[in-house]
Design a protein around this motif. Sequence first.
Motif, PDB file in Angstrom:
ATOM      1  N   TYR A  71       0.812  -1.220   0.000  1.00  0.00           N
ATOM      2  CA  TYR A  71       0.000   0.000   0.000  1.00  0.00           C
ATOM      3  C   TYR A  71       0.847   1.272   0.000  1.00  0.00           C
ATOM      4  CZ  TYR A  71      -3.957  -3.030   0.924  1.00  0.00           C
ATOM      5  OH  TYR A  71      -4.911  -3.997   0.828  1.00  0.00           O
ATOM      6  N   LYS A  83      -9.066  -0.671  -5.373  1.00  0.00           N
ATOM      7  CA  LYS A  83      -8.147  -1.147  -4.343  1.00  0.00           C
ATOM      8  C   LYS A  83      -8.085  -2.671  -4.261  1.00  0.00           C
ATOM      9  CE  LYS A  83      -6.813   0.003   0.388  1.00  0.00           C
ATOM     10  NZ  LYS A  83      -7.231   0.646   1.642  1.00  0.00           N
ATOM     11  N   LYS A 128      -5.272  -5.289  -2.600  1.00  0.00           N
ATOM     12  CA  LYS A 128      -5.608  -6.137  -1.457  1.00  0.00           C
ATOM     13  C   LYS A 128      -5.244  -7.597  -1.736  1.00  0.00           C
ATOM     14  CE  LYS A 128      -9.502  -3.606   0.587  1.00  0.00           C
ATOM     15  NZ  LYS A 128     -10.879  -3.742   1.069  1.00  0.00           N
ATOM     16  N   HIS A 130      -1.463  -7.944  -1.624  1.00  0.00           N
ATOM     17  CA  HIS A 130      -1.040  -7.853  -0.225  1.00  0.00           C
ATOM     18  C   HIS A 130      -1.291  -9.180   0.499  1.00  0.00           C
ATOM     19  CE1 HIS A 130      -0.308  -5.821   3.612  1.00  0.00           C
ATOM     20  NE2 HIS A 130      -1.473  -6.249   4.056  1.00  0.00           N
ATOM     21  N   LEU A 182     -10.628  -8.133   3.196  1.00  0.00           N
ATOM     22  CA  LEU A 182     -10.727  -8.659   1.831  1.00  0.00           C
ATOM     23  C   LEU A 182     -12.137  -9.132   1.497  1.00  0.00           C
ATOM     24  CD1 LEU A 182      -9.033  -9.123  -0.689  1.00  0.00           C
ATOM     25  CD2 LEU A 182      -8.502 -11.418   0.151  1.00  0.00           C
ATOM     26  N   GLU A 226      -8.352  -0.786   4.519  1.00  0.00           N
ATOM     27  CA  GLU A 226      -7.102  -0.479   5.168  1.00  0.00           C
ATOM     28  C   GLU A 226      -6.542   0.842   4.723  1.00  0.00           C
ATOM     29  OE1 GLU A 226      -5.413  -4.422   4.081  1.00  0.00           O
ATOM     30  OE2 GLU A 226      -3.886  -3.685   5.369  1.00  0.00           O
TER      31      GLU A 226
END
Length: 259
Positions: A83, A93, A97, A100, A157, A259
Motif C-alpha cells: 500500500y 483497491k 488487497k 497484499h 478482503l 485499510e
Amino acid sequence: MGKNFSDSFLSSECIIRMASGWFYLSCLVLGSLGSMCILFTVYWMQYWHDGFAWNGSIYMFNWHPVLMVAGMVVFYGGASLVYRLPQSWVGPKLPWKLLHASLHLMAFVLTVVGLVAVFTFHNHGRIANLYTLHSWLGITTVFLFACQWFLGFAVFLLPWASMWLRSLLKPIHVFFGAAILSLSIASVISGINEKLFFSLKNSTKPYSSLPSEAVFANSTGMLVVAFGLLVLYILLASSWKRPEPGILTDSQPLLHDGE
C-alpha cells in the motif's frame, strides 16, 4: 467542473511523481538487502554446515534459517509495503488487497515449511522442542502472524465487514503488522546467535574468538536488521502513506475502502 477535475487529476499526478522517486530508490535498496539476507543465509548453511536435505538430519534443519529469513522477514516485509506503492493510491483497491494478501500467504507458507524442518529434525534426533527463548519468541511471532492474516482476510478482503468495523480495526492491523516484523527480526537475530553458540561451543575456534563463521553470521544478522529498519521507515514515513480519502481526487470512491 471540468477544470476542477483536471486540476485535481494534475495535482494527483504531481503528488505521485514526487513520492515515487525516493520510494523506488528505497525499494531498490530494500530489494538488494532482502536478496542479500537470503543469499547470505543460504551460503552460511551451505559452506559451514554442508548444505540441505529433507530426511530428518541436521541438513534438514539447515532449511529452517533460510526459510524463516525468507518468509518472516523478506517476503513479509515486502508484502507490508504494497500500500506504499504510489500506483495503489488511486483506482480500484481490490487488486492491491489481493496482492497484499497473496504475498503474506506466501510468506506464511515458507514460514510453516521452515517450522516443519526444525520440528522434524528435533523429533528425529529426540531433541527437545520449544525450550529456548528463541523458540518461544519465534512461535509467538508465527501465531500472531497467522491471526493477523486471517483477521485481515476476513475483515479487509471479504465484502461482509462494514466501514465502521474496518475503520475500527485498521489501526490495530497496522500496529500488529509492524510489531510482527519487529518480532520476526528479533527471532532471527536470537536464532543466529543460538546457532552460533551451539555449533561453535566445542570447536577449536570458539565463538568468543570470532572465527570466520561468526563474522559472516553476525554480518548476516546486521543485514536482517538493516532490511527491517528500512521497511519500518518506509511504513512510517508520512509522505509515502496512502493519502486520506479526497486528498488525491474526489472521483475515486474506493479510496474510502478498508485499510
